[in-house]
Scaffold this motif. Structure first.
Motif: not given
Length: 261
Positions: A194-198
């Motif tokens: 989720s650190r990728n923004g998804i």
């Protein structure tokens, strides 16, 4: 009670033998396993495993091995389970089963456990091959004693979870569509941070690849997640409970489908 036990044993044996004799099961698992090995051969994860993880305490080494195998093989596992209910309808076996004595819940449990146990064998063989490599490199016979407990704690809860949904969802979905969605879910829900923004489930206790068990219960240092022992066991219990929920929902759907026929 004795009759229901006989129904369970008969259903379990039928499903186990049907699944274990499928050429597609062995060919699919071998091909995906070979692909995974080929990918890892060019990956820094293997160097990390050989150069670092083999020197860790044995429970952590085995936990690392389980996580390596849980990258591709469970995705194949779910796809292999997905056609069990539709296949019975296609071959008219469902009508035969419904005409025989025995509760639907007992037959469903036998179908589920028989399919899971058969499909689990190729995966377990891959894991034991990795354990043999660890034993060869370390000479530590503790690897043999701990192999099955580690496999059951890290890999089995996720397998029970995805198997239940792979049995239930195709009861109301087209099998190829479910398989396509499931493979996408497996990588999205386990390896996309989720650190990728998804938004993703990979950083939650619902990730079935076993990261929380490996980190929380066995103390493995994983770059993507931190977990306490309580969280590790919570993940085990949550995945197992959701598997039961999925099977209960499938039971309700099958009862409804029988009633409307």
């Amino acid at each position: 009670m004795i009759n229901q036990l006989a129904v369970f044993q008969g259903t379990f044996r039928y499903e186990f033998l049907m699944q274990i004799r499928r050429r597609s099961l062995w060919i699919g698992m071998l091909l995906i396993g070979a692909l995974e090995i080929a990918i890892y051969a060019r990956s820094p994860f293997v160097n990390q495993f050989v150069q670092r993880d083999l020197d860790l305490p044995m429970p952590q080494t085995l936990a690392s091995l389980a996580l390596l195998l849980n990258f591709f093989l469970p995705a194949t596992f779910g796809c292999m389970i997905a056609d069990r209910v539709p296949r019975d309808r296609r071959t008219k076996m469902e009508e035969l089963f419904n005409a025989l004595p025995g509760a639907l819940s007992v037959r469903l449990l036998g179908k589920y456990l028989g399919s899971v146990c058969a499909t689990l064998i190729p995966m377990l063989l891959f894991f034991l091959a990795g354990v043999s490599f660890i034993l060869y490199r370390t000479g530590n016979f503790e690897s043999i004693l701990l192999a099955i407990p580690v496999f059951m704690i890290i890999t089995l809860p996720g397998i029970l979870f995805i198997s239940a949904f792979s049995l239930a969802c195709p009861a109301v979905m087209w099998v190829p569509l479910y398989q396509f969605c499931f493979v996408g879910y497996w990588f999205w829900g386990n390896f996309l941070s989720s650190r990728n923004g998804i938004p993703t489930l990979s950083d939650t206790l619902l990730a079935p690849a076993g990261k929380f068990m490996a980190v929380g219960i066995f103390g493995l240092n994983h770059m993507d997640v931190s977990a306490t022992p309580i969280q590790g066991w919570e993940s085990v219990l949550l995945l197992t409970a959701l598997a039961l929920v999925a099977l209960g929902t499938l039971y309700i759907v099958l009862r409804w489908q029988q009633a409307v026929k």
